[in-house]
Write a protein that holds these residues in place. Structure first.
Motif, PDB file in Angstrom:
ATOM      1  N   LEU A  64       3.102 -13.168   6.570  1.00  0.00           N
ATOM      2  CA  LEU A  64       2.275 -12.255   5.780  1.00  0.00           C
ATOM      3  C   LEU A  64       1.419 -11.420   6.725  1.00  0.00           C
ATOM      4  N   ASN A  65       1.739 -10.141   6.831  1.00  0.00           N
ATOM      5  CA  ASN A  65       0.948  -9.227   7.662  1.00  0.00           C
ATOM      6  C   ASN A  65      -0.055  -8.519   6.765  1.00  0.00           C
ATOM      7  N   VAL A  66      -1.327  -8.631   7.102  1.00  0.00           N
ATOM      8  CA  VAL A  66      -2.356  -7.968   6.314  1.00  0.00           C
ATOM      9  C   VAL A  66      -2.854  -6.765   7.116  1.00  0.00           C
ATOM     10  N   ALA A  67      -2.576  -5.566   6.602  1.00  0.00           N
ATOM     11  CA  ALA A  67      -3.026  -4.349   7.280  1.00  0.00           C
ATOM     12  C   ALA A  67      -4.461  -4.063   6.840  1.00  0.00           C
ATOM     13  N   ILE A  68      -5.358  -4.076   7.805  1.00  0.00           N
ATOM     14  CA  ILE A  68      -6.788  -4.001   7.488  1.00  0.00           C
ATOM     15  C   ILE A  68      -7.437  -3.118   8.554  1.00  0.00           C
ATOM     16  N   ASN A  69      -8.203  -2.126   8.133  1.00  0.00           N
ATOM     17  CA  ASN A  69      -8.612  -1.022   9.013  1.00  0.00           C
ATOM     18  C   ASN A  69      -7.387  -0.508   9.758  1.00  0.00           C
ATOM     19  N   TYR A  70      -6.337  -0.303   8.981  1.00  0.00           N
ATOM     20  CA  TYR A  70      -5.068   0.152   9.541  1.00  0.00           C
ATOM     21  C   TYR A  70      -4.817   1.602   9.128  1.00  0.00           C
ATOM     22  N   GLY A  71      -4.241   2.363  10.048  1.00  0.00           N
ATOM     23  CA  GLY A  71      -3.771   3.712   9.754  1.00  0.00           C
ATOM     24  C   GLY A  71      -2.474   3.933  10.526  1.00  0.00           C
ATOM     25  N   GLY A  72      -1.480   4.484   9.866  1.00  0.00           N
ATOM     26  CA  GLY A  72      -0.184   4.694  10.515  1.00  0.00           C
ATOM     27  C   GLY A  72      -0.289   5.637  11.709  1.00  0.00           C
ATOM     28  N   ARG A  73      -1.129   6.671  11.604  1.00  0.00           N
ATOM     29  CA  ARG A  73      -1.263   7.618  12.726  1.00  0.00           C
ATOM     30  C   ARG A  73      -1.927   6.934  13.907  1.00  0.00           C
ATOM     31  N   TRP A  74      -2.978   6.158  13.611  1.00  0.00           N
ATOM     32  CA  TRP A  74      -3.660   5.416  14.672  1.00  0.00           C
ATOM     33  C   TRP A  74      -2.671   4.501  15.398  1.00  0.00           C
ATOM     34  N   LEU A 100       3.651   4.673   8.877  1.00  0.00           N
ATOM     35  CA  LEU A 100       4.377   5.950   8.945  1.00  0.00           C
ATOM     36  C   LEU A 100       5.676   5.853   9.744  1.00  0.00           C
ATOM     37  N   TRP A 101       5.622   5.165  10.856  1.00  0.00           N
ATOM     38  CA  TRP A 101       6.809   5.064  11.725  1.00  0.00           C
ATOM     39  C   TRP A 101       7.880   4.183  11.081  1.00  0.00           C
ATOM     40  N   GLN A 102       7.415   3.032  10.584  1.00  0.00           N
ATOM     41  CA  GLN A 102       8.365   2.007  10.117  1.00  0.00           C
ATOM     42  C   GLN A 102       9.012   2.351   8.780  1.00  0.00           C
ATOM     43  N   LEU A 103       8.447   3.299   8.033  1.00  0.00           N
ATOM     44  CA  LEU A 103       8.978   3.591   6.697  1.00  0.00           C
ATOM     45  C   LEU A 103      10.110   4.616   6.721  1.00  0.00           C
TER      46      LEU A 103
END
Ligand code: IPE
Ligand code: IPE
Ligand code: MG
Length: 244
Positions: free
Chosen positions: A134-144, A194-197
């Motif tokens: 289970l990966n929890v994306a938190i303070n995550y942004g695809g560009r970052w 963004l990259w992985q999708l």
């Protein structure tokens, strides 16, 4: 949920990514503060984890807090932080017992030390688990994520190509999502993976996140199962028409 309701084998995605959206509207419709929706949203996440375990989905990535969500009213941000702390304190043990491996992806150094410690502890105590990551994306942004990977490569003077850049993203080593579910009715990515999708199948549901249940998950998986993934190629000819 009974075993009979499990999806047909071989048609289940290996990695599901979820934008858990609609908590605020769920609460507002009930004349409750938005934070009440976030609270019930935690229960929906627990349901989703159980559903993925039942369906034998090995990877699940959920968007819990975007890098843009800091721009919400201070009280909402602070309530969310409290909720993350509470949820980790309450749920880590059960997740560990369920065979879930917990990981946090995003800029974790922005959080207060208590929360950072709980996240590290949650990762450490579940590190050996193999049933579901289970990966929890938190303070995550695809560009970052893409920028930090490029910066890491540039700093080392390493060549930048698709393979090296993927290897430096937060979720390096995790297969790309097969299915993205976004609840809450919006049809956008909102700076998630963004990259992985690039070739992920997209599934948008009008159900608000707190109402997302096992049946809704099965409906999303069934929709995915009926899709033909082509990755830029043409579909194979029907069996009778195959030329030797
Ligand atoms: C998603 O629900 C949860 C977070 C962003 C933390 P929202 O809070 O965005 O709910 P809506 O979209 O306003 O209904
Ligand atoms: C995306 O939802 C982020 C999370 C679910 C954590 P938002 O509610 O922040 O997205 P926008 O603002 O509607 O695009
Ligand atoms: Mg929203």
């Amino acid at each position: 949920m009974s075993k009979a309701k499990k999806s047909a084998p071989g048609r289940v995605p290996s990695h599901i990514a979820v934008v858990m959206d609609g908590n605020g509207r769920w609460a507002t419709r009930r004349f409750l503060p938005r934070t009440a929706g976030h609270k019930v949203g935690v229960d929906a996440l627990k349901r989703l984890v159980r559903g993925c375990l039942l369906e034998a989905v090995p990877h699940l990535t959920v968007f819990a807090f975007s890098s843009e969500n800091w721009n919400r009213p201070a009280e909402e941000v602070s309530a969310l932080m409290d909720l993350f702390v509470q949820a980790l304190r309450r749920e880590t043990r059960e997740l560990a017992a369920q065979g879930v491996r917990l990981r946090f992806v995003g800029r974790l150094d922005a959080f207060e030390p208590t929360l950072q410690d709980l996240m590290r502890e949650g990762e450490a105590v579940t590190a050996e688990n193999l049933r579901l990551q289970l990966n929890v994306a938190i303070n995550y942004g695809g560009r970052w994520d893409i920028v930090q990977a490029a910066q890491a490569l540039a700093l080392r003077g390493e060549p930048i190509d698709e393979t090296s850049l993927s290897a430096h993203l937060c979720m390096a080593g995790v297969p790309e999502p097969d299915l993205l579910i976004r609840t809450g009715g919006e049809r956008r990515i909102s700076n998630f993976l963004l990259w992985q999708l690039a070739y992920t199948e997209l599934y948008f549901s009008d159900v608000l996140w707190p109402d997302f249940d096992e049946a809704a998950l099965r409906a999303a998986i069934a929709d995915y199962a009926a899709r033909e993934r082509r990755f830029g190629r043409v579909p194979p000819p029907p069996p009778g028409l195959r030329v030797a």
